[in-house]
Motif scaffolding. Structure first.
Motif, PDB file in Angstrom:
ATOM      1  N   UNK A 170       9.339  61.225  19.194  1.00 11.06           N
ATOM      2  CA  UNK A 170       8.407  61.083  20.302  1.00 11.06           C
ATOM      3  C   UNK A 170       6.992  60.692  19.889  1.00 11.06           C
ATOM      4  N   UNK A 171       6.730  60.625  18.573  1.00  9.79           N
ATOM      5  CA  UNK A 171       5.379  60.315  18.090  1.00  9.79           C
ATOM      6  C   UNK A 171       5.258  58.812  17.829  1.00  9.79           C
ATOM      7  N   UNK A 172       4.610  58.117  18.743  1.00  9.39           N
ATOM      8  CA  UNK A 172       4.571  56.653  18.685  1.00  9.39           C
ATOM      9  C   UNK A 172       3.851  56.133  17.439  1.00  9.39           C
ATOM     10  N   UNK A 173       2.747  56.788  17.037  1.00 11.77           N
ATOM     11  CA  UNK A 173       2.011  56.332  15.852  1.00 11.77           C
ATOM     12  C   UNK A 173       2.891  56.438  14.619  1.00 11.77           C
ATOM     13  N   UNK A 174       3.524  57.595  14.482  1.00 10.23           N
ATOM     14  CA  UNK A 174       4.377  57.829  13.328  1.00 10.23           C
ATOM     15  C   UNK A 174       5.510  56.810  13.284  1.00 10.23           C
ATOM     16  N   UNK A 175       6.134  56.610  14.423  1.00  9.59           N
ATOM     17  CA  UNK A 175       7.249  55.659  14.451  1.00  9.59           C
ATOM     18  C   UNK A 175       6.782  54.258  14.119  1.00  9.59           C
ATOM     19  N   UNK A 176       5.582  53.912  14.614  1.00 10.45           N
ATOM     20  CA  UNK A 176       5.025  52.596  14.312  1.00 10.45           C
ATOM     21  C   UNK A 176       4.760  52.449  12.820  1.00 10.45           C
ATOM     22  N   UNK A 177       4.119  53.467  12.214  1.00  4.90           N
ATOM     23  CA  UNK A 177       3.816  53.432  10.784  1.00  4.90           C
ATOM     24  C   UNK A 177       5.097  53.255   9.964  1.00  4.90           C
ATOM     25  N   UNK A 178       6.090  54.045  10.307  1.00  2.00           N
ATOM     26  CA  UNK A 178       7.341  54.032   9.545  1.00  2.00           C
ATOM     27  C   UNK A 178       8.082  52.724   9.720  1.00  2.00           C
ATOM     28  N   UNK A 179       8.111  52.263  10.953  1.00  2.00           N
ATOM     29  CA  UNK A 179       8.838  51.037  11.235  1.00  2.00           C
ATOM     30  C   UNK A 179       8.233  49.880  10.451  1.00  2.00           C
TER      31      UNK A 179
END
Ligand code: SF4
Lengths: 251, 492
Positions: free
Chosen positions: B20-29
């Motif tokens: 659910x953490x958009x920043x984290x998912x963006x960073x990882x992606x």
């Protein structure tokens, strides 16, 4: 040539259209298709969830039902991979556990003659143009077990490219898992749903009307996500596209 | 293993927040996709990749089969070269050995080059408890340490952070640990690197004790090898007077020549480099050059128990390249912290439950933290069949069975919470070995199809919360087949 259709329990119960399409397609190509009524399930869900001992009787049952046929064809990459990759491994494990060679010997006959549908068409029948007609824009999702388990490679795409009227568009991130993974979808539903949503967004970006795959389990997950995200795209099994003709087009 | 991660919730719960953490998912992606593409290119340049992969697998398997012999050979070689070898059975013992060694130098500060083994045992915390400050010098480790954070990737422990976040951490925390960040620090990579360089340089020049891990240990010569990109490791290995290396026993290779394989496969798999910028090797001590005292702490901590498992032991081949993390769709969404260990991603999912056992909630859930898509196996440079081990460990979770714990055979009971699933699997097996029962079930489902809910209760709710269920067809295939015999004498 007389082959047995191993439809899989999921297709039999939920996707009979795929089975009918596979019969129609193979019959059109001159194959004598039989459907052994005693068939049930290959045991993949059991095996992959950690219930190997529950999967063993299912594997033995599979061998009993299909052992006599010249070839076994299944419209499911993951069930095909179960038989070809994991049945030998089940035999090895039984041996390692000191239970002798019985299981390995029981399962051995069906392993080399089990084919996923597109593999059977291209490798055994030697056809890529199956005389199909399907006037739609299609994007193809190679499911994990078909791609990495069986190594289907370009076979499905070659078959699709030969379909009259079909426009094949590349799916971005095609090789990435859709997030189904059998019981994974239940046990890790948040991650599974996030993977499914990304797959659907990639599919949407192609502008295709239809997402096609060679496995209804993945299509159930992807299609369910498409419906929930209201994309208007449809999931269709490759057998249904290849069975479609100008006289009898698939809807 | 380290106390840091105990009491973690099961993986699905730990992953929920990350999803659910958009920043984290963006960073990882962004990070994983970039490195994924680069790795594929770097690997495709090597014409004999498949052979190198097979060779790496064989060398490691051979070494693991004769681990006792090679470890003794290594000990002799290290001792002959002026080093001292210590054996640590578990985390507590290793921490005790290192703490005593540092205390004997009279120092209260050590510099560290990234070492997963010391994170695994929670060395920094153990040293801190004795009043010894350990400074991480790998850039990403520094970010994690300053941010009072936990690593989330094997190679890029701060992969979950973006540049802006790093700038804020530097500006806020550096002064507490040593040289403060320069005034007006921006988030450009060059400025961030320079700030770290100045901060670290001060520590390198002051430190008398260095602590490292190693990527490889060569049995025949007693040589240790560290492969890195920044050069900080080399400073840690050469500037201090005392060097203490803490290394897992599985990191051994028999001969110098074996490095040829891994020095090709490791950099290409991990950073997508043809060759990593710094490869440091050290053998015991040398007069007036480099550390004058060298200690090697050989860490077991569950490894020989893992070695006793026929299927699971292949996890010990791992060279920690992190390629499996970078291709893993589950890691990409869940982030590294959800795995509750210094070893996240696919390798963590098979390594942690073996090193620590499947007793805790998190460890029992890790074998299920995968869709079994096989991408990890495909990229692994030592061909660890991660999906195979995952399924094997799932079996252990649901069925229990014999395992080796601290050298003794013990029989595990099945983990709790699987009773309903086990019953369902049994029932399904029964139906599937009685085709008539299956058919009856299908017919009943078809007859009642109009009443089927589109959302499910119980464990199925998770499915129908985000996806539509397929409708039940009017007629299962086998009924159609019987009615029409495949369309031959029926209604088509
Ligand atoms: S399991 Fe294989 S791919 Fe993953 S970190 Fe270890 S060596 Fe690399």
């Amino acid at each position: 040539m007389r082959v047995a259709l191993f439809l899989t329990c999921v297709n039999d119960t939920l996707y009979p259209d795929t089975g009918r399409a596979a019969v129609k397609l193979l019959t059109r190509l001159g194959v004598d298709v039989d459907f052994p009524m005693a068939q049930t399930c290959c045991g993949q869900a059991h095996y992959n969830t950690g219930y190997r001992h529950e999967a063993e009787p299912l594997a033995r049952h599979f061998s009993d039902v299909f052992g006599e046929y010249e070839a076994i064809v299944t419209p499911s990459g993951s069930c095909g991979a179960m038989v070809r990759e994991l049945y030998p491994r089940m035999g090895e494990r039984a041996r390692a556990e000191g239970r002798g060679d019985t299981l390995a010997a029981t399962l051995a006959p069906v392993v080399p003659k089990t084919y996923e549908l597109t593999e059977f068409l291209v490798d055994v029948l030697g056809v890529t143009d199956v005389g199909a007609y399907y006037p739609h824009t299609v994007t193809y999702h190679p499911t994990c077990h078909g791609l990495r388990g069986l190594g289907l490679g370009e076979r499905p795409r070659r078959l699709l490219r030969a379909v009259k009227g079909l426009e094949l568009v590349e799916l971005p991130g095609a090789d990435e898992c859709c997030g189904f993974g059998g019981t994974f979808a239940l046990k890790n539903s948040d991650v599974s749903a996030a993977m499914g949503a990304d797959k659907v967004r990639n599919a949407e970006s192609t502008g295709a009307e239809v997402l096609c795959a060679a496995d209804n389990s993945c299509l159930m997950h992807i299609g369910g996500t498409m419906a929930r995200l209201r994309t208007g795209m449809r999931p269709v099994h490759i057998a249904e596209i290849l069975a479609s003709t100008e006289e009898e087009p698939a809807v | 293993m380290s106390g840091t991660y105990l009491g973690m919730p099961a993986f699905p719960e730990a992953a929920r927040e990350a999803v659910g953490n958009a920043t984290l998912r963006g960073n990882l992606r962004h990070a994983t996709h970039t490195i994924r593409a680069k790795r594929a290119t770097a690997v495709s340049e090597v014409s004999d990749w498949a052979e190198l992969r097979e060779a790496g697998k064989r060398i490691k398997d051979h070494t693991l089969r004769h681990l006792d012999r090679y470890l003794v050979q290594l000990e002799e070689a290290v001792t002959a070269a002026g080093g001292v070898v210590h054996w640590a059975a578990d985390a507590a013992e290793a921490n005790e050995i290192v703490t005593q060694l540092v205390k004997m130098t009279g120092e209260s500060e050590v510099v560290k080059v990234k070492s997963m083994a010391t994170q695994e045992i929670g060395l920094n915390e153990a040293l801190e408890a004795e009043g010894i400050h350990a400074y991480e010098t790998d850039l990403a480790e520094l970010i994690v340490q300053l941010g009072k954070d936990r690593p989330s990737h094997i190679l890029v422990p701060a992969i979950h952070r973006n540049r802006g976040e790093i700038r804020d951490i530097f500006a806020r925390e550096m002064s507490e640990w040593g040289r403060p960040a320069p005034e007006g620090l921006t988030d450009t990579p060059a400025e961030l690197a320079e700030a770290a360089r100045l901060h670290l340089r001060e520590k390198f020049l002051r430190a008398k004790v260095g602590i490292s891990g190693a990527n490889f240990m060569v049995a025949e010569t007693g040589t240790l090898v560290v492969v890195e990109s920044e050069g900080n490791g080399r400073m840690c290995l050469t500037l201090p007077e005392t060097l203490i290396s803490v290394v897992g026993i599985e990191k051994i290779v028999p001969a110098w020549q074996d490095l040829e394989v891994f020095l090709q496969t490791l950099p290409r798999s991990s950073t997508a480099e043809r060759m990593n910028p710094y490869t440091s090797t050290w053998t015991g001590t040398t007069d007036e050059d480099g550390p004058q005292n060298f200690h090697l702490v050989l860490l077991d901590n569950g490894r020989t128990d893992t070695l006793a498992d026929e299927v699971g032991r292949q996890a010990l081949r791992c060279i920690r390249c992190s390629a499996c993390l970078n291709v893993c769709p589950v890691y990409e969404r869940a982030g590294g912290h959800a795995y509750g260990s210094v070893y996240p991603g696919p390798i963590g999912a098979i390594l942690s439950p073996q090193l620590r056992g499947t007793g805790s909630e998190i460890d029992a859930s890790l074998p299920y933290a995968s869709s079994l898509c096989g991408a990890c196996y495909e990229v692994c440079p030592v061909a660890i069949d991660i999906p195979e081990v995952l399924v094997h460990l799932r079996e252990r979770v649901v069925q229990g069975g014999e395992v080796t714990r601290e050298g003794n055979k013990v029989v595990l009971r099945p983990a709790k919470g699987h009773a309903a699933e086990r019953a369902a699997m049994r029932a399904a097996r029964w139906a599937f070995t009685h085709p008539g029962v299956l058919r009856g079930g299908q017919r009943a489902a078809s007859r009642t199809r109009r009443f089927h809910p589109r959302t499910l209760p119980g464990p199925g709710r998770a499915w129908s919360g985000t996806r539509e269920l397929p409708p039940v067809p009017a007629e299962p295939f086998r009924d159609w087949w019987q009615r029409t015999r495949g369309g031959k004498d029926g209604d088509r």
